[in-house]
Scaffold this motif. Structure first.
Motif, short mmCIF file in Angstrom:
data_model
loop_
_atom_site.label_atom_id
_atom_site.label_comp_id
_atom_site.label_asym_id
_atom_site.label_seq_id
_atom_site.Cartn_x
_atom_site.Cartn_y
_atom_site.Cartn_z
N TYR A 22 0.85 -1.13 -0.07
CA TYR A 22 0.01 0.05 -0.03
C TYR A 22 0.80 1.46 -0.13
CZ TYR A 22 -4.53 -1.94 0.97
OH TYR A 22 -5.78 -2.62 0.65
N GLY A 23 2.05 1.31 0.82
CA GLY A 23 2.68 2.53 0.95
C GLY A 23 2.12 3.49 1.76
N ASN A 24 2.32 4.75 1.25
CA ASN A 24 1.42 5.68 2.09
C ASN A 24 0.23 6.31 1.55
OD1 ASN A 24 0.94 7.52 3.98
ND2 ASN A 24 2.40 8.95 3.53
N ILE A 25 -0.97 5.61 1.54
CA ILE A 25 -2.04 5.86 0.68
C ILE A 25 -3.01 6.78 1.77
CG2 ILE A 25 -4.17 5.09 -0.27
CD1 ILE A 25 -2.64 2.86 -1.15
N GLN A 26 -3.58 7.95 1.42
CA GLN A 26 -4.24 8.69 2.38
C GLN A 26 -5.68 8.08 2.76
OE1 GLN A 26 -4.47 12.55 0.77
NE2 GLN A 26 -3.12 13.33 1.92
#
Length: 147
Positions: A22-26
């Motif tokens: 996902y990483g950094n997803i808002q």
């Protein structure tokens, strides 16, 4: 406002790997485990889950629209048949696990969110169910056993 907030409970074993994907997803809350699953399920508009008995009991108690993805290796494929009952009653969409799962889920969520009537109809379908009253189930069982 058009913003989609997602809660994803990964399970502790897969948490770190999924977090990397996902990483950094808002607007995404990623959790390895949830003690109070009921509160999270209560807060959402759509539940995406496997179709084991516990999940379905929670979904049913909350009368929430759902997308069910049966665990394909469950004994006697019982999760598929559980999900099919919910689908046939108009409570859920059923998506079988495949290589297209990501795309199938995207299409299903988009369909449900594109027209509020879809979710309204799914919630209203709970009114057509004739489920036993869980608060009196023990009394009924004792009565039957006494006979």
């Amino acid at each position: 406002n058009g913003r989609l907030n997602v809660f994803h409970i990964t399970g502790t074993r897969d948490f770190e790997e999924i977090k990397k994907v996902y990483g950094n997803i808002q607007h995404l809350t990623l959790l390895p485990y949830a003690e109070d699953i009921y509160s999270l399920m209560k807060a959402v508009h759509i539940i995406i889950a496997r179709s084991g008995a516990s999940s379905l009991a929670e979904i049913c108690a909350l009368k929430k629209p759902s997308i069910l993805v049966p665990f394909p290796f469950a004994a006697d494929n019982h999760q598929y048949f559980n999900a099919k009952l919910f689908k046939d009653a108009g409570l859920s969409l059923l998506i079988e696990e495949s290589n297209n799962l990501e795309k199938d889920l995207y299409i299903a969520v988009k369909k449900l969110l594109s027209e509020p009537k879809h979710l309204q109809n799914m919630r209203a379908s709970y009114n057509n169910l004739t489920l036993p009253d869980p608060l009196h189930a023990a009394e009924k069982m004792v009565s039957i056993l006494e006979k």
